[in-house]
Design a protein around this motif. Structure first.
Motif, PDB file in Angstrom:
ATOM      1  N   GLU A  38       0.834  -1.213   0.000  1.00 13.23           N
ATOM      2  CA  GLU A  38       0.000   0.000   0.000  1.00 13.23           C
ATOM      3  C   GLU A  38       0.862   1.254   0.000  1.00 13.23           C
ATOM      4  N   ARG A  39       1.866   1.281   0.857  1.00 15.45           N
ATOM      5  CA  ARG A  39       2.740   2.466   0.959  1.00 15.45           C
ATOM      6  C   ARG A  39       3.458   2.733  -0.360  1.00 15.45           C
ATOM      7  N   LYS A  40       4.041   1.692  -0.935  1.00 11.60           N
ATOM      8  CA  LYS A  40       4.800   1.878  -2.178  1.00 11.60           C
ATOM      9  C   LYS A  40       3.900   2.302  -3.338  1.00 11.60           C
ATOM     10  N   HIS A 100      -7.828   5.847  -6.131  1.00 12.00           N
ATOM     11  CA  HIS A 100      -8.421   4.725  -5.400  1.00 12.00           C
ATOM     12  C   HIS A 100      -7.373   3.616  -5.334  1.00 12.00           C
ATOM     13  N   LEU A 101      -7.264   2.983  -4.178  1.00  9.96           N
ATOM     14  CA  LEU A 101      -6.333   1.875  -4.017  1.00  9.96           C
ATOM     15  C   LEU A 101      -6.929   0.864  -3.046  1.00  9.96           C
ATOM     16  N   GLN A 102      -6.972  -0.389  -3.474  1.00 16.02           N
ATOM     17  CA  GLN A 102      -7.325  -1.502  -2.609  1.00 16.02           C
ATOM     18  C   GLN A 102      -6.231  -2.546  -2.752  1.00 16.02           C
ATOM     19  N   VAL A 103      -5.718  -3.011  -1.644  1.00 19.69           N
ATOM     20  CA  VAL A 103      -4.754  -4.100  -1.631  1.00 19.69           C
ATOM     21  C   VAL A 103      -5.387  -5.196  -0.769  1.00 19.69           C
ATOM     22  N   SER A 155       1.319 -13.851   0.584  1.00 11.61           N
ATOM     23  CA  SER A 155       2.026 -14.198  -0.649  1.00 11.61           C
ATOM     24  C   SER A 155       1.207 -13.943  -1.915  1.00 11.61           C
ATOM     25  N   HIS A 156      -0.109 -13.834  -1.790  1.00 14.99           N
ATOM     26  CA  HIS A 156      -1.006 -13.652  -2.929  1.00 14.99           C
ATOM     27  C   HIS A 156      -1.908 -12.446  -2.660  1.00 14.99           C
ATOM     28  N   PHE A 157      -1.852 -11.459  -3.556  1.00 12.69           N
ATOM     29  CA  PHE A 157      -2.637 -10.238  -3.366  1.00 12.69           C
ATOM     30  C   PHE A 157      -3.376  -9.857  -4.640  1.00 12.69           C
ATOM     31  N   LYS A 158      -4.488  -9.146  -4.429  1.00  7.51           N
ATOM     32  CA  LYS A 158      -5.187  -8.481  -5.532  1.00  7.51           C
ATOM     33  C   LYS A 158      -5.074  -6.983  -5.275  1.00  7.51           C
ATOM     34  N   VAL A 159      -4.738  -6.239  -6.338  1.00  8.55           N
ATOM     35  CA  VAL A 159      -4.615  -4.793  -6.248  1.00  8.55           C
ATOM     36  C   VAL A 159      -5.593  -4.164  -7.227  1.00  8.55           C
ATOM     37  N   VAL A 160      -6.361  -3.215  -6.721  1.00  8.54           N
ATOM     38  CA  VAL A 160      -7.204  -2.364  -7.563  1.00  8.54           C
ATOM     39  C   VAL A 160      -6.642  -0.969  -7.394  1.00  8.54           C
ATOM     40  N   ILE A 161      -6.142  -0.404  -8.498  1.00  3.98           N
ATOM     41  CA  ILE A 161      -5.488   0.905  -8.413  1.00  3.98           C
ATOM     42  C   ILE A 161      -5.944   1.785  -9.569  1.00  3.98           C
ATOM     43  N   VAL A 162      -6.327   3.009  -9.218  1.00  4.41           N
ATOM     44  CA  VAL A 162      -6.801   3.999 -10.186  1.00  4.41           C
ATOM     45  C   VAL A 162      -5.840   5.180 -10.123  1.00  4.41           C
TER      46      VAL A 162
END
Length: 101
Positions: free
Chosen positions: A7-9, A18-21, A36-43
């Motif tokens: 999130e920070r980076k 918008h950011l969801q991690v 170890s496994h993530f979904k990122v939604v970034i606008v």
């Protein structure tokens, strides 16, 4: 915690609207509490006029240290503001199909 580092980076690199991690490690064959496994939604405006592959490369580059230190998988939804306003929802990630115990 890896989620906070991601999130920070991403906040520092992309100044997102918008950011969801989302930690999706629990959906995979990993020990409880894994990151170890993530979904990122970034606008972000930084995605304007970029093809999808270029957007993904930018995110992967921003998180290169995390991949080197154990981040295994990253599902990415990289959107412009216009795309985000047209998006009705982000699809759910599929259940893991491998690594049966």
């Amino acid at each position: 915690m890896l989620q906070q580092t991601i999130e920070r980076k991403l906040n520092q690199t992309f100044s997102p609207h918008h950011l969801q991690v989302i930690n999706e490690s629990h959906m995979h064959n990993v020990p409880p509490g894994s990151e170890s496994h993530f979904k990122v939604v970034i606008v972000s405006d930084k995605f304007d006029d970029l093809r999808l592959i270029a957007r993904h490369r930018l995110v992967n580059s921003a998180l290169s240290d995390e991949f080197a230190q154990g981040l295994h998988a990253l599902s990415m939804h990289t959107l412009t503001k216009d795309e985000w306003s047209e998006q009705s929802s982000i699809p759910d990630s599929p259940q893991c199909r491998g690594g049966e115990r």
